[in-house]
Design a protein around this motif. Structure first.
Motif, PDB file in Angstrom:
ATOM      1  N   HIS A 283       0.707  -1.380   0.081  1.00 48.25           N
ATOM      2  CA  HIS A 283      -0.103  -0.001  -0.033  1.00 48.25           C
ATOM      3  C   HIS A 283       0.664   1.121  -0.078  1.00 48.25           C
ATOM      4  N   LEU A 284       0.438   2.440  -0.657  1.00 47.51           N
ATOM      5  CA  LEU A 284       1.316   3.505  -0.805  1.00 47.51           C
ATOM      6  C   LEU A 284       0.084   4.314  -0.592  1.00 47.51           C
ATOM      7  N   LYS A 285       0.593   5.668  -0.021  1.00 43.77           N
ATOM      8  CA  LYS A 285      -0.239   6.849   0.112  1.00 43.77           C
ATOM      9  C   LYS A 285      -1.084   7.463  -1.192  1.00 43.77           C
ATOM     10  N   ALA A 286      -2.170   7.616  -1.243  1.00 44.75           N
ATOM     11  CA  ALA A 286      -2.996   8.164  -2.345  1.00 44.75           C
ATOM     12  C   ALA A 286      -2.581   9.613  -2.686  1.00 44.75           C
ATOM     13  N   VAL A 287      -2.364   9.778  -4.037  1.00 41.85           N
ATOM     14  CA  VAL A 287      -2.030  11.192  -4.734  1.00 41.85           C
ATOM     15  C   VAL A 287      -3.059  12.134  -3.885  1.00 41.85           C
ATOM     16  N   SER A 288      -4.174  11.923  -4.012  1.00 39.81           N
ATOM     17  CA  SER A 288      -5.160  13.150  -3.460  1.00 39.81           C
ATOM     18  C   SER A 288      -4.931  13.244  -1.839  1.00 39.81           C
ATOM     19  N   THR A 289      -4.637  12.273  -1.248  1.00 40.36           N
ATOM     20  CA  THR A 289      -4.351  12.411   0.288  1.00 40.36           C
ATOM     21  C   THR A 289      -2.955  13.231   0.623  1.00 40.36           C
ATOM     22  N   VAL A 290      -2.094  12.834  -0.166  1.00 41.04           N
ATOM     23  CA  VAL A 290      -0.776  13.380  -0.078  1.00 41.04           C
ATOM     24  C   VAL A 290      -1.070  14.916  -0.725  1.00 41.04           C
ATOM     25  N   VAL A 291      -1.537  15.413  -1.544  1.00 38.11           N
ATOM     26  CA  VAL A 291      -1.631  16.472  -1.952  1.00 38.11           C
ATOM     27  C   VAL A 291      -2.917  17.549  -1.359  1.00 38.11           C
ATOM     28  N   HIS A 292      -3.993  17.004  -1.508  1.00 40.22           N
ATOM     29  CA  HIS A 292      -5.058  18.127  -1.165  1.00 40.22           C
ATOM     30  C   HIS A 292      -5.359  17.737   0.441  1.00 40.22           C
ATOM     31  N   GLU A 293      -5.166  16.498   1.248  1.00 44.87           N
ATOM     32  CA  GLU A 293      -5.410  16.517   2.525  1.00 44.87           C
ATOM     33  C   GLU A 293      -4.238  17.170   3.475  1.00 44.87           C
ATOM     34  N   TRP A 294      -3.035  16.790   2.804  1.00 45.57           N
ATOM     35  CA  TRP A 294      -1.748  17.112   3.613  1.00 45.57           C
ATOM     36  C   TRP A 294      -1.050  18.149   3.093  1.00 45.57           C
ATOM     37  N   LEU A 295      -0.422  18.286   1.962  1.00 42.23           N
ATOM     38  CA  LEU A 295       0.756  18.999   1.423  1.00 42.23           C
ATOM     39  C   LEU A 295       0.181  20.579   1.301  1.00 42.23           C
ATOM     40  N   GLU A 296      -1.090  20.691   0.844  1.00 45.88           N
ATOM     41  CA  GLU A 296      -1.793  22.136   0.417  1.00 45.88           C
ATOM     42  C   GLU A 296      -2.205  22.480   1.858  1.00 45.88           C
ATOM     43  N   PRO A 297      -2.808  21.831   2.508  1.00 44.85           N
ATOM     44  CA  PRO A 297      -3.202  22.657   3.819  1.00 44.85           C
ATOM     45  C   PRO A 297      -2.174  22.971   4.691  1.00 44.85           C
ATOM     46  N   LEU A 298      -1.144  22.131   4.679  1.00 48.95           N
ATOM     47  CA  LEU A 298      -0.200  22.414   5.779  1.00 48.95           C
ATOM     48  C   LEU A 298       0.633  23.437   5.247  1.00 48.95           C
ATOM     49  N   ASN A 299       0.915  23.593   4.203  1.00 45.20           N
ATOM     50  CA  ASN A 299       1.565  24.893   3.635  1.00 45.20           C
ATOM     51  C   ASN A 299       0.957  25.972   3.845  1.00 45.20           C
ATOM     52  N   GLN A 300      -0.395  25.941   4.024  1.00 47.83           N
ATOM     53  CA  GLN A 300      -1.074  27.262   4.270  1.00 47.83           C
ATOM     54  C   GLN A 300      -0.907  27.487   6.072  1.00 47.83           C
ATOM     55  N   ARG A 301      -0.188  26.827   6.546  1.00 45.97           N
ATOM     56  CA  ARG A 301       0.062  26.891   8.018  1.00 45.97           C
ATOM     57  C   ARG A 301       1.508  27.028   8.395  1.00 45.97           C
ATOM     58  N   HIS A 302       2.341  27.561   7.438  1.00 48.17           N
ATOM     59  CA  HIS A 302       3.895  27.770   7.413  1.00 48.17           C
ATOM     60  C   HIS A 302       4.435  26.337   7.933  1.00 48.17           C
ATOM     61  N   CYS A 303       4.053  25.426   7.047  1.00 45.37           N
ATOM     62  CA  CYS A 303       4.448  24.051   7.525  1.00 45.37           C
ATOM     63  C   CYS A 303       4.950  23.394   6.066  1.00 45.37           C
ATOM     64  N   ASN A 304       6.234  22.984   6.169  1.00 44.30           N
ATOM     65  CA  ASN A 304       6.948  22.329   5.341  1.00 44.30           C
ATOM     66  C   ASN A 304       6.782  20.710   5.118  1.00 44.30           C
ATOM     67  N   LEU A 305       6.184  19.904   4.208  1.00 43.69           N
ATOM     68  CA  LEU A 305       5.622  18.476   4.415  1.00 43.69           C
ATOM     69  C   LEU A 305       6.866  17.990   3.969  1.00 43.69           C
ATOM     70  N   ILE A 306       7.512  16.837   4.648  1.00 47.95           N
ATOM     71  CA  ILE A 306       8.575  15.872   4.159  1.00 47.95           C
ATOM     72  C   ILE A 306       8.046  14.618   4.095  1.00 47.95           C
ATOM     73  N   ARG A 307       8.102  13.863   2.837  1.00 47.13           N
ATOM     74  CA  ARG A 307       7.252  12.873   2.547  1.00 47.13           C
ATOM     75  C   ARG A 307       8.444  11.398   2.709  1.00 47.13           C
ATOM     76  N   ASN A 308       8.475  10.584   3.360  1.00 49.51           N
ATOM     77  CA  ASN A 308       9.443   9.471   3.292  1.00 49.51           C
ATOM     78  C   ASN A 308       9.139   8.386   2.183  1.00 49.51           C
ATOM     79  N   ALA A 309      10.467   8.319   1.344  1.00 47.89           N
ATOM     80  CA  ALA A 309      10.403   7.554   0.420  1.00 47.89           C
ATOM     81  C   ALA A 309      11.384   6.597   0.608  1.00 47.89           C
ATOM     82  N   PRO A 310      11.402   5.236   1.148  1.00 49.21           N
ATOM     83  CA  PRO A 310      12.293   4.364   1.474  1.00 49.21           C
ATOM     84  C   PRO A 310      13.158   3.586   0.430  1.00 49.21           C
ATOM     85  N   PRO A 311      14.361   3.470   0.137  1.00 55.36           N
ATOM     86  CA  PRO A 311      15.202   2.870  -0.713  1.00 55.36           C
ATOM     87  C   PRO A 311      14.975   1.298  -0.293  1.00 55.36           C
TER      88      PRO A 311
END
Length: 478
Positions: A278-306
């Motif tokens: 399972h991988l996190k959905a694009v809509s979850t990452v972008v619309h539920e996390w990244l965009e709202p968090l950026n509006q709160r002075h928050c930088n999102l760091i998404r883990n991508a493990p080798p």
């Protein structure tokens, strides 16, 4: 990175944390580089989106924490490709990365000159940190490093920290911050955490903080301590970090420079099952996390493990590209306001305290016990109140703070304080240090440096029984 289940525990710093640390009133300030701290914080949040790279001994064990008894030879990436990591980050429009140089088991991804286990003891001897920073910089990405204070291989654990072990930490940080160019942010972990229990006294925070700033004045320190300290204050961190996997949420009205970290897979380190997992959905990452968090002075760091080859698996690469198709970097965030940062011990913790009233079972000691989840409140119906601290000897200080547990209960959604005033006793009268109207949930005020033994908080109520979770008095370097 901590395990989610463990991170949600609400164990808070002991009342005597920092108790034995010397408080040198004449200690020198830490000099910043060519940019102010506020400018550095702004530059960091303006990055908006980054890649966390959890890659270490645990990768080869299907674990979240590496086995500290495993031989160094177990770490054996057969097709390491850090250029691929950087290209995948660029495809998602990420602007920076952060590599786990040392995780909780203590294995180092660079050839450390200390006695610790590292890639120098493997057959390929590849300096993973060097390969990572070179690849990310070549791709135009900024560089961050992650370093765990907890080290099971080195027996750096609660009640087992010694001066040589603190020196080991300082020596390794010196290697990382001397040999690999400019580092934008150092993320520390396993420090004053409920699951590691290593306090800021055992591994002295201020000493390590000054060590980092001397080596790289423009490197921001971000300690993953949101489980311990209020969301609205910069306690022992230049940037406030929230771990989404542990249920830590950035408040809707947050205005501190922040970082939110979360995984793309189900865990932090690669598991063999992740190839088809399972991988996190694009809509979850972008619309539920990244965009709202950026509006709160928050930088999102998404883990991508080798994976065990040292490459990102095809499904991870594809998902990152899909995120990039759905989101574009839109430029700088709104301007940050300046926030006082706490880097020293609270002089008020555990000191004698008195109050305007003593409701049954409640004492003013609950406002300075070092536990942000306990609180004092005045008798019902009172419209004013006060708390008075006896620091037991004259203390120099320049920061005072007030924490109100807004949001802890359903009926406590906004401040119940109408106005507040901090005062000091000058030997003849109470002198005002700072005052204001309705406070924030976490109010940290820098004041003109003074010396006093008695400090008082006075307040007027806008509703019955405001709760005071913590009073702070700090001697911060100028």
């Amino acid at each position: 990175m901590r395990l989610a289940a463990a991170s949600t525990a609400a164990i808070l710093p002991a009342a005597d944390s920092f108790a034995s640390m010397p408080q040198d009133q004449n200690r020198p300030s830490v000099l910043l580089g060519s940019q102010s701290l506020l400018d550095l914080q702004q530059r960091f949040v303006d990055l908006r989106f980054g890649m966390f790279v959890h890659f270490n001994m645990a990768t080869f064990q299907d674990r979240e924490w590496g086995d500290p008894t495993a031989p160094a030879e177990l770490f054996d990436p057969t097709a390491l490709d850090t250029d691929q990591w950087a290209a995948a980050a660029k495809s998602a429009h990420m602007t920076w990365g952060c590599l786990t140089t040392r995780h909780h088991d203590g294995f180092c991804l660079w050839p450390t000159g200390t006695h610790a286990a590292s890639i120098a003891q493997t057959s390929h001897r590849t300096d993973i940190v060097r390969r990572y920073v070179d690849s990310f910089r070549k791709a135009g990405l900024r560089v961050g490093l992650y370093y765990s204070i907890l080290s099971l291989r080195d027996d750096i654990r609660h009640f087992n920290v010694t001066l040589p072990k603190v020196q080991l930490i300082k020596d390794q940080l010196a290697e990382l911050l001397t040999n690999y160019g400019d580092v934008d942010v150092l993320i520390t972990d396993g420090w004053d955490a409920p699951w590691s229990r290593i306090t800021y006294e055992e591994v002295p925070f201020r000493e390590i903080y000054e060590h980092i700033k001397r080596l790289q004045p423009n490197c921001l320190l971000c300690d993953l301590n949101a489980s311990q300290y209020p969301a609205g204050g910069l306690y022992y961190s230049d940037v406030k970090a929230f771990e989404q996997n542990a249920g830590q949420k950035v408040p809707d009205d947050s205005d501190v420079p922040a970082l939110s970290c979360v995984t793309l897979t189900d865990g932090w380190f690669w598991k063999q099952a992740d190839a088809n997992g399972h991988l996190k959905a694009v809509s979850t990452v972008v619309h539920e996390w990244l965009e709202p968090l950026n509006q709160r002075h928050c930088n999102l760091i998404r883990n991508a493990p080798p994976n065990r080859e040292g490459r990102l698996a095809p499904n991870v690469v594809t998902r990152l590209a899909e995120i990039g198709n759905a989101w574009k970097h839109t430029g700088p965030m709104p301007k940050l306001n300046e926030h006082a940062i706490i880097t020293t011990r609270n002089l008020a913790t555990g000191r004698p305290i008195h109050a305007s009233s003593y409701p049954d079972t409640v004492g003013p000691d609950q406002a300075n016990d070092g536990d942000f989840h306990s609180s004092w409140y005045p008798d019902e119906g009172q419209t004013t109140g006060w708390l008075e601290l006896d620091l037991q000897k004259p203390e120099s200080f320049n920061v005072v703070s007030l924490v109100e547990p807004i949001g802890r209960w359903n009926d406590y959604t906004q401040s119940r304080i109408k106005s507040y005033r901090f005062q000091r006793w000058d030997g003849a009268r109470w002198v005002t240090l700072a005052e204001g109207g309705k406070p924030s949930p976490t109010t940290i005020r820098r004041v003109e440096r003074v010396t006093a033994q008695r400090v008082r908080l006075e307040f007027a109520c806008s509703a019955n029984q405001p709760h005071i979770a913590d009073l702070g008095v700090y001697n911060e370097p100028d």
